[in-house]
Design an enzyme around this catalytic site. Structure first.
Site, PDB file in Angstrom:
ATOM      1  N   THR A  27       0.877  -1.180   0.000  1.00  0.00           N
ATOM      2  CA  THR A  27       0.000   0.000   0.000  1.00  0.00           C
ATOM      3  C   THR A  27       0.911   1.226   0.000  1.00  0.00           C
ATOM      4  O   THR A  27       2.111   1.120   0.253  1.00  0.00           O
ATOM      5  CB  THR A  27      -0.889   0.041   1.268  1.00  0.00           C
ATOM      6  N   ALA A  55       3.043  -1.252   4.985  1.00  0.00           N
ATOM      7  CA  ALA A  55       2.331  -0.064   5.470  1.00  0.00           C
ATOM      8  C   ALA A  55       3.357   1.064   5.562  1.00  0.00           C
ATOM      9  O   ALA A  55       4.367   0.932   6.265  1.00  0.00           O
ATOM     10  CB  ALA A  55       1.714  -0.352   6.828  1.00  0.00           C
ATOM     11  N   VAL A  81       7.148  -2.582   7.461  1.00  0.00           N
ATOM     12  CA  VAL A  81       7.140  -1.118   7.540  1.00  0.00           C
ATOM     13  C   VAL A  81       7.803  -0.538   6.288  1.00  0.00           C
ATOM     14  O   VAL A  81       8.956  -0.827   5.977  1.00  0.00           O
ATOM     15  CB  VAL A  81       7.867  -0.625   8.819  1.00  0.00           C
ATOM     16  N   LYS A  82       7.019   0.279   5.581  1.00  0.00           N
ATOM     17  CA  LYS A  82       7.523   0.868   4.331  1.00  0.00           C
ATOM     18  C   LYS A  82       8.101   2.244   4.634  1.00  0.00           C
ATOM     19  O   LYS A  82       7.424   3.090   5.238  1.00  0.00           O
ATOM     20  CB  LYS A  82       6.368   0.970   3.346  1.00  0.00           C
ATOM     21  N   VAL A  83       9.327   2.445   4.196  1.00  0.00           N
ATOM     22  CA  VAL A  83      10.084   3.649   4.556  1.00  0.00           C
ATOM     23  C   VAL A  83      10.622   4.287   3.273  1.00  0.00           C
ATOM     24  O   VAL A  83      11.121   3.578   2.389  1.00  0.00           O
ATOM     25  CB  VAL A  83      11.288   3.239   5.463  1.00  0.00           C
TER      26      VAL A  83
END
Ligand code: E4P
Length: 213
Positions: A27, A55, A81-83
């Site tokens: 996402t 996310a 965790v998308k960074v």
């Protein structure tokens, strides 16, 4: 190659998961905005359908990213965790790697960025090929270069081909040996189809009616 769905629409995830081919979901804030639904509820619903759900943090400083990312990862074990690929993002990725929190470094557009993200400890990197194509560059050439570098390195970071636009992108990513491809629903829906399959099935059904009749 693992296949991820690039969406914030839970119904789309449920549909593709029912085919037995879905390895994960990506996402991003724009996809979440498009659906207009609660972010936490959306991500949690997806976690029941897929083993990896990226996310994205929205803070721009490492401290803020760490705070958001730790909260996200406390929601469900399937959350990645998308960074964003910035120096602040790298600091956050290093922290998450030390805490064994999985990360996906997004907005990767070059080989040096890919190398830095891998060295910081990213679980996944996401080079955006469609946006490079849109800018008149050859997005898939970046994937080929990254996979060549990976073949000489001991990076365990998975290379996720993002911003795909058509089925050929998926074929080329698989031929190059990319680990993951994330695919928008309209492109994913094209993958099972072939006109000769439809023609062949119609003939089998018509002929069987003659046998049965
Ligand atoms: C990846 O994680 C991104 O969500 C996505 O692939 C971006 O694609 P776009 O260029 O079609 O927005």
């Amino acid at each position: 190659m693992k296949l991820f769905l690039d969406t914030a629409n839970v119904d789309q995830v449920r549909e593709v998961a029912s085919w037995g081919v879905l390895d994960g979901v990506t996402t991003n804030p724009s996809l979440v905005m498009k659906e207009g639904k609660d972010f936490r509820a959306t991500v949690l619903a997806m976690c029941e359908l897929a083993p990896n759900v990226s996310a994205q943090v929205t803070a721009t400083d490492a401290e803020g990213m760490i705070k958001q990312g730790e909260e996200y990862s406390s929601w469900h074990k399937n959350i990645v965790v998308k960074v964003p690929m910035t120096t602040e993002g790298l600091k956050a990725v290093k922290h998450f790697a030390q805490k064994k929190i999985r990360t996906n470094v997004t907005l990767v557009f070059s080989v040096p960025q890919a190398i830095l993200a891998a060295k910081a400890g990213a679980s996944i990197i996401s080079p955006f090929i469609g946006r490079l194509d849109d800018a008149g560059e050859e997005g898939m050439a970046l994937i080929a270069e990254i996979m060549e570098v990976w073949s000489h390195s001991d990076f365990r970071t998975e290379v996720l081909v993002a911003s795909t636009r058509h089925p050929r992108h998926i074929v080329d990513a698989a031929r190059i040996g990319a680990h993951i491809c994330t695919i928008p629903y309209d492109v994913f829906a094209k993958l099972p189809k072939h006109p000769l399959t439809d023609i062949g099935l119609k003939k089998f059904q018509d002929d069987w009616k003659k046998v049965a009749g």
